[in-house]
Scaffold this active site. Structure first.
Site, short mmCIF file in Angstrom:
data_model
loop_
_atom_site.label_atom_id
_atom_site.label_comp_id
_atom_site.label_asym_id
_atom_site.label_seq_id
_atom_site.Cartn_x
_atom_site.Cartn_y
_atom_site.Cartn_z
CD GLU A 13 -2.76 -1.24 2.55
OE1 GLU A 13 -3.59 -0.56 2.62
OE2 GLU A 13 -2.37 -2.02 3.31
CB SER A 175 -5.48 -1.17 0.09
OG SER A 175 -5.36 0.18 0.77
CE1 TYR A 241 -6.81 4.32 -1.66
CE2 TYR A 241 -6.28 1.67 -2.30
CZ TYR A 241 -6.70 2.55 -1.37
OH TYR A 241 -6.65 2.30 -0.03
NE ARG A 280 -13.18 3.10 6.47
CZ ARG A 280 -12.09 2.61 5.62
NH1 ARG A 280 -11.01 3.42 5.54
NH2 ARG A 280 -11.87 1.36 5.13
CG ASP A 282 -14.38 -1.01 6.42
OD1 ASP A 282 -14.53 0.21 6.81
OD2 ASP A 282 -13.18 -1.23 6.02
CD GLU A 294 -11.03 -4.93 6.38
OE1 GLU A 294 -10.83 -6.17 5.97
OE2 GLU A 294 -10.19 -4.08 5.90
CG ASN A 296 -9.87 -0.13 7.69
OD1 ASN A 296 -9.18 -0.46 6.87
ND2 ASN A 296 -11.22 -0.13 7.93
N GLY A 300 -7.31 5.55 5.15
CA GLY A 300 -6.77 6.57 4.16
C GLY A 300 -7.18 7.99 4.33
#
Length: 332
Positions: A13, A175, A241, A280, A282, A294, A296, A300
């Protein structure tokens, strides 16, 4: 403040991390901070060379690792980091998100943003994460793990417990790198083999078709949920992305009861996984049932990133978001 923004590194990443780091650097300078850029793979980057870090933008495939990277222990000797009031972590994947860099920063005595070594390591490991979620009554989808060296799995167990279609992905990667949707049992072995390039553990998880949602956490506050609608297929690396390939709705169009429930689950997950600062969580909403996918720990921070979108929906612009994260880390 004197802030060192750590970015880059050698994980799959790297490009995403550089994009996040450069955006954070710009925002913090706008707020009047003295900001240095440190690539954990190569060391301090002079301001005049920062523009060359990501000349072609974020690629739609994982980059190769940097050859002859700076040994991680050498990171602690970088003067711009050692003399900083704060290290702002813009790292994604690898040693930057698994707790290794966090442990090094604690040893050299530099405060840093985000979760500590324990929480970072837990959240990076999807298998451990799901075990803790399950034990704390945060619903999560059934799964099994295939481990090195053989990456063996019991097809009958997969069929009975996980079912088809299923998701195959590296257990400790982000990612959506190395992710596959498997529709037929004959495709499973090849998917596991491909995902094994990125980690010694591969997760095989039930695929639930539904609405993809995420909840940003800032301090002890759950931000408005964001709905993610990829325009084709799954929300993979390319969809994340490549501008225009995914539609984001923030706040997500959800009933108030669902918003309250998903935010409560997100805060519970954040706590049980021993996270701090920001992050974050999800989810997927399938047949009116929420499932946590999961966490984070270093989400990002690019133009298309989800945490900044959620913060903006709460009236917090990007420079202010970076400021709050920085101030919170220094305050401890």
């Amino acid at each position: 403040m004197k802030i060192a923004v750590l970015m880059g590194g050698t994980s799959a990443e790297r490009d995403v991390s550089l994009a996040s780091g450069l955006a954070i650097t710009k925002a913090l300078r706008e707020r009047g901070h003295d900001v240095s850029v440190v690539d954990t793979a190569t060391g301090f980057i002079p301001e005049g060379e920062e523009k060359d870090l990501l000349p072609g933008g974020v690629k739609s495939a994982p980059p190769s690792n940097i050859a002859q990277a700076l040994p991680l222990i050498g990171l602690g000797q970088v003067e711009q980091l050692r003399s900083a009031d704060l290290a702002f972590l813009a790292l994604h994947g690898g040693a930057g998100e698994d707790g290794t860099v966090q442990a090094l920063l604690q040893l050299v005595g530099v405060p840093y943003t985000g979760s500590g070594p324990l929480g970072s390591g837990i959240a990076m490991d999807k298998d451990v994460t799901k075990r803790l979620l399950r034990d704390s009554q945060v619903p999560t989808l059934p799964w099994r793990v295939a481990r090195a060296p053989s990456f063996a799995y019991d097809p009958d167990t997969i069929e009975d417990l996980v079912g088809l279609p299923c998701i195959v992905k590296p257990s400790r990667q982000g990612s959506s790198v190395g992710i596959h949707v498997v529709n037929d049992a004959s495709e499973l072995q090849a998917a596991v083999q491909d995902a094994s390039q990125y980690d010694s553990e591969v997760m095989i998880e039930r695929f639930a078709k539904g609405r993809e949602l995420t909840v940003g956490i800032l301090g002890d506050q759950a931000l408005p949920p964001v709905e993610i609608r990829p325009k084709k297929g799954i929300y993979d690396y390319e969809s994340k992305y490549t501008p225009g390939m995914t539609e984001y709705l923030c706040p997500a169009p959800l009933d108030e009861e669902v918003v309250a429930q998903i935010q409560a689950y997100a805060l519970r997950a954040f706590k049980v996984l021993k996270l701090r600062g920001y992050g974050r969580i999800d989810f997927i909403l399938a047949k009116e049932q929420l499932f946590c996918l999961e966490a984070n720990t270093l989400p990002g921070m690019t133009a298309t990133s989800l945490l900044p979108k959620a913060a903006a929906a709460s009236g917090i612009d990007f420079p202010e978001l970076c400021e709050r994260i920085a101030r919170s880390a220094v305050a401890g």
